[in-house]
Design a protein around this motif. Sequence first.
Motif, mmCIF file in Angstrom:
data_model
loop_
_atom_site.group_PDB
_atom_site.id
_atom_site.type_symbol
_atom_site.label_atom_id
_atom_site.label_comp_id
_atom_site.label_asym_id
_atom_site.label_seq_id
_atom_site.Cartn_x
_atom_site.Cartn_y
_atom_site.Cartn_z
ATOM 1 N N ALA A 78 0.841 -1.215 0.000
ATOM 2 C CA ALA A 78 0.000 0.000 0.000
ATOM 3 C C ALA A 78 0.871 1.259 0.000
ATOM 4 N N LEU A 79 1.992 1.201 0.715
ATOM 5 C CA LEU A 79 2.892 2.366 0.756
ATOM 6 C C LEU A 79 3.507 2.599 -0.622
ATOM 7 N N GLN A 80 3.954 1.517 -1.246
ATOM 8 C CA GLN A 80 4.587 1.666 -2.566
ATOM 9 C C GLN A 80 3.594 2.177 -3.605
ATOM 10 N N LEU A 81 2.328 1.782 -3.460
ATOM 11 C CA LEU A 81 1.298 2.238 -4.410
ATOM 12 C C LEU A 81 0.788 3.637 -4.077
ATOM 13 N N GLY A 82 1.130 4.137 -2.886
ATOM 14 C CA GLY A 82 0.690 5.474 -2.490
ATOM 15 C C GLY A 82 -0.692 5.493 -1.850
ATOM 16 N N ALA A 83 -1.222 4.316 -1.482
ATOM 17 C CA ALA A 83 -2.532 4.278 -0.807
ATOM 18 C C ALA A 83 -2.403 4.775 0.635
ATOM 19 N N VAL A 84 -1.221 4.595 1.232
ATOM 20 C CA VAL A 84 -0.878 5.246 2.503
ATOM 21 C C VAL A 84 0.481 5.907 2.293
ATOM 22 N N GLN A 85 0.788 6.875 3.151
ATOM 23 C CA GLN A 85 2.033 7.624 2.946
ATOM 24 C C GLN A 85 3.118 7.246 3.947
ATOM 25 N N MET A 86 2.730 6.724 5.102
ATOM 26 C CA MET A 86 3.725 6.491 6.157
ATOM 27 C C MET A 86 3.441 5.186 6.901
ATOM 28 N N LEU A 87 4.526 4.481 7.249
ATOM 29 C CA LEU A 87 4.433 3.227 8.009
ATOM 30 C C LEU A 87 5.631 3.149 8.944
ATOM 31 N N ALA A 88 5.551 2.222 9.878
ATOM 32 C CA ALA A 88 6.751 1.882 10.667
ATOM 33 C C ALA A 88 6.776 0.366 10.849
ATOM 34 N N PRO A 89 7.041 -0.376 9.766
ATOM 35 C CA PRO A 89 7.050 -1.842 9.887
ATOM 36 C C PRO A 89 8.234 -2.321 10.709
ATOM 37 N N SER A 90 8.048 -3.474 11.292
ATOM 38 C CA SER A 90 9.146 -4.094 12.024
ATOM 39 C C SER A 90 10.295 -4.371 11.045
ATOM 40 N N LEU A 91 11.522 -4.276 11.548
ATOM 41 C CA LEU A 91 12.707 -4.492 10.703
ATOM 42 C C LEU A 91 12.749 -5.920 10.176
ATOM 43 N N ALA A 92 11.951 -6.800 10.781
ATOM 44 C CA ALA A 92 11.905 -8.209 10.365
ATOM 45 C C ALA A 92 11.034 -8.417 9.134
ATOM 46 N N LYS A 93 10.408 -7.348 8.647
ATOM 47 C CA LYS A 93 9.405 -7.521 7.584
ATOM 48 C C LYS A 93 9.814 -6.951 6.237
#
Length: 330
Positions: A78-93
């Motif tokens: 979703a972030l890459q497509l621009g459906a959301v602008q910001m995330l904080a995924p775990s470094l494991a992902k």
Amino acid sequence: MNTILRTSLAALVAVTLAVPALAQDVTIKFSHVVAPDTPKGKAAEKFKELAEKYTEGKVKVEVYPNSQLYKDKEELEALQLGAVQMLAPSLAKFGPLGISDFEAFDLPYIFDGYDQLRKVTDGEVGKGMLAKLEDKGIKGLAFWDNGFKIMSANSKLHTPDDFLGLKMRIQSSKVLEAQMNALGAVPQVMAFSEVYQALQTGVVDGTENPPSNMYTQKMHEVQKHATLSNHGYLGYALIVNKKFWDGLPEDVRASLDKAVAEATEYGNGIAKEENDKALQAMKDAGKTEFHELTPEEKTAWVEALTPVREEMADRIGADLIKSIEAATAQ
Ligand code: LMR
């Protein structure tokens, strides 16, 4: 008032009204998978507060916690497509994106506490890792802490032998897969939002997470045993869609950078205490028995898990592992 003056004034009023209306159009959707009452949840809310304050309302931040919008894998898409602008995924992902460097943070016993970790996240090694995201249309802004993980199950987990054959939920990291294999367990990749139910119904036997995640998802209600192993770290990369970020007016981006820096300091400042509080709350709830490793048990865990470092050197890069060891003076 003559006609020319009246027309100019009308034009001026129109422009004055149009500027804030245009500027208010910027909305940052910030999606994440944990509860609001966690280090990441609180840091996200702090970012919202500061971003809206420093941009004087020109930027609106909408925080969507608890996988309300997207689960683990979908949120990166979703972030890459621009459906959301910001995330904080775990470094494991980040592995599924084709970037395995961040999995170095999953290596068992690679960091002995937050101070060692900070040497990597605040230094050149961390900077280099964030820069790798740019090719994927992502900009890495900061590292956010959660904490050190504990292992849980419905049976006791005192020695590596206790893991034999247990189905253990992991995040989508090859290092975590190798870690569970090294213990003789059967790793099962699963989205965070599905873990509670999987534990409750016995789809998996156990899992690992820092206390703040375990407590806020009520995992302690469905796990009889937990070992305070602190065998690995769980933290996040705060990331944005690069095209969106680069397209912001410079003054707006500067205000957001300031909000990011302060939210990072805030979140990383409360992470340890939040985890300590969550652990105490679970102890008080009395549903899970918490075990401290004896020195002999700890030695057995370290012996079982440190070979994972060498095993994963090809995937993560022997040089990267060496840089981490050098930064943390091991
Ligand atoms: C997990 O899936 O266990 C964690 O990554 C959740 C999180 O974002 O802390």
